[in-house]
Design a protein around this motif. Sequence first.
Motif, PDB file in Angstrom:
ATOM      1  N   ALA A  71       0.827  -1.205   0.000  1.00 54.01           N
ATOM      2  CA  ALA A  71       0.000   0.000   0.000  1.00 54.01           C
ATOM      3  C   ALA A  71       0.862   1.256   0.000  1.00 54.01           C
ATOM      4  O   ALA A  71       0.555   2.239  -0.683  1.00 54.01           O
ATOM      5  CB  ALA A  71      -0.932   0.001   1.212  1.00 54.01           C
ATOM      6  N   GLU A  72       1.964   1.227   0.758  1.00 50.90           N
ATOM      7  CA  GLU A  72       2.842   2.401   0.805  1.00 50.90           C
ATOM      8  C   GLU A  72       3.565   2.620  -0.523  1.00 50.90           C
ATOM      9  O   GLU A  72       3.773   3.759  -0.959  1.00 50.90           O
ATOM     10  CB  GLU A  72       3.834   2.241   1.951  1.00 50.90           C
ATOM     11  CG  GLU A  72       3.166   2.362   3.332  1.00 50.90           C
ATOM     12  CD  GLU A  72       4.052   1.880   4.468  1.00 50.90           C
ATOM     13  OE1 GLU A  72       3.820   2.304   5.610  1.00 50.90           O
ATOM     14  OE2 GLU A  72       4.976   1.070   4.216  1.00 50.90           O
TER      15      GLU A  72
ATOM     16  N   ARG B  51       1.030   4.149  -2.954  1.00 49.48           N
ATOM     17  CA  ARG B  51       0.829   5.568  -2.659  1.00 49.48           C
ATOM     18  C   ARG B  51       1.985   6.394  -3.197  1.00 49.48           C
ATOM     19  O   ARG B  51       1.779   7.482  -3.755  1.00 49.48           O
ATOM     20  CB  ARG B  51       0.678   5.787  -1.165  1.00 49.48           C
ATOM     21  CG  ARG B  51       0.636   7.268  -0.785  1.00 49.48           C
ATOM     22  CD  ARG B  51       0.320   7.490   0.677  1.00 49.48           C
ATOM     23  NE  ARG B  51      -1.086   7.187   0.954  1.00 49.48           N
ATOM     24  CZ  ARG B  51      -1.658   7.405   2.147  1.00 49.48           C
ATOM     25  NH1 ARG B  51      -0.940   7.916   3.136  1.00 49.48           N
ATOM     26  NH2 ARG B  51      -2.924   7.112   2.326  1.00 49.48           N
TER      27      ARG B  51
ATOM     28  N   GLU C 135      -4.596   1.253  -3.483  1.00 47.49           N
ATOM     29  CA  GLU C 135      -4.128   1.404  -2.104  1.00 47.49           C
ATOM     30  C   GLU C 135      -5.263   1.163  -1.107  1.00 47.49           C
ATOM     31  O   GLU C 135      -5.095   0.447  -0.115  1.00 47.49           O
ATOM     32  CB  GLU C 135      -3.543   2.795  -1.879  1.00 47.49           C
ATOM     33  CG  GLU C 135      -2.955   2.946  -0.481  1.00 47.49           C
ATOM     34  CD  GLU C 135      -2.784   4.391  -0.061  1.00 47.49           C
ATOM     35  OE1 GLU C 135      -2.389   4.616   1.101  1.00 47.49           O
ATOM     36  OE2 GLU C 135      -3.070   5.294  -0.859  1.00 47.49           O
TER      37      GLU C 135
END
Length: 443
Positions: A342-343, A346, A379
């Motif tokens: 997810a990071e 992003r 995300e």
Amino acid sequence: MDGTAEQLRLRLTARLTEVCGEPVAVSAPERLSGGASRETWAFRATSGTRERELVLRRDPPGYARPESMGLEAAAITAAADAGVPVPPLLDHGTDPAVLGAPYLISDLIPGETIPRKLLRDPEFERARPGLAAELGRVLARLHRIPPDRVPGLERPDPLALPVQEEPLPALELALRRLRANRPAPAGDVVVHGDFRNGNLVIGPDGLRAVLDWELVHRGDPLEDLGWLCVKAWRFGSAAPVGGFGSREDLLAGYAAEAGWTPDPAAVRWWEVLGTAKWAVFCRDMARRHLDGAERSVELAAIGRRVCEQEHDLLVELGLPAERSGAPEPEPEPGGHGRPTAAELVRAVGEFLRDEVRPELTGRTRFHAQVAANVLDVVERELRHGPAQRRTGRDRLAALGLRDEAELAAAIRAGAEEPAVLAAVRAAVTDRLLVANPRYLAGP
């Protein structure tokens, strides 16, 4: 200029020289953003001392619809004769050997089509208050087109939507209610089929042209009125008619030109049906990407907008979503360390939005924004998805069902008990929290 644009320029040069009967010089065509179902190109054509700004619309490769293009050309010609503002047609054809696909070439009408600019820019502040009534008057003129002026128009059953590979329970529920409350027909006329904010050229003085006649058909005149009021065409505004006016003004404008007043309840029925149709259209456009017929990040992104229409249908049926103030969940830990998936997503989205997009122009800039938005969805799915899948399975298991296809089939068969409706509502809210959580707080 890339190879596709140069090849198209050469073809346009040859065709327009033939049409005009004298040499024509064509500038490099520029592919415009938007137009998910057909390509749109802008270019200049010069013959002698005369220069014209022109627009080419053609079917995308592998998705040719020559019959539709022919009907669109006939409808535009008949509309002009009926007093409907349309771009003057210069040429059209269905032979793919001419420009690579069936096509229309028309004059470029100066003005704005981008809804968010029309709804917010000071330039259009004077035009906005009168647009709903003006569009009502134009639709009344459009519906006076003699149907025999556009031979070959079909009159489809509006409730006969295409069968979906993945049935949507919310759509099944809406269609059951729509069939049970179908109003009497208000007439048999030429219907534009896609008369909405985004397909209209607007200037500071008001409406200048009606575009995109590819869905023209015969049907009930209230269909166009209801479609114009579908929430998707309000673009964040609370005003029901295209985001800039009231239903009352729209119907008053229509009555002033048509000599009769449409039934507001019947128009509302068509509005709800239009929301259901847009859900199906979004899925169909995403399918073109998934099947490989037309790979496009824009078409892929549109597939995740289906849940917005599901939400709107449920709200219309009296099933609003509960607003949650719960914090954004952290993604479940994996075995790959930091940054998490997810990071990473992003970070790439921020790079596209903040560094790449400002350096681009035109259609590529638009698609960079779409791509960044898609990464936002990915995300959120990484964060919400695991828990949503678990709770979704539990909801269905409590009803004795394995998946949403069985839930849709149960609704089709008449199941509408509170637990079934609650399961539909919860599933749509879950999808919306991933696809576009801000939609839950919208007007």
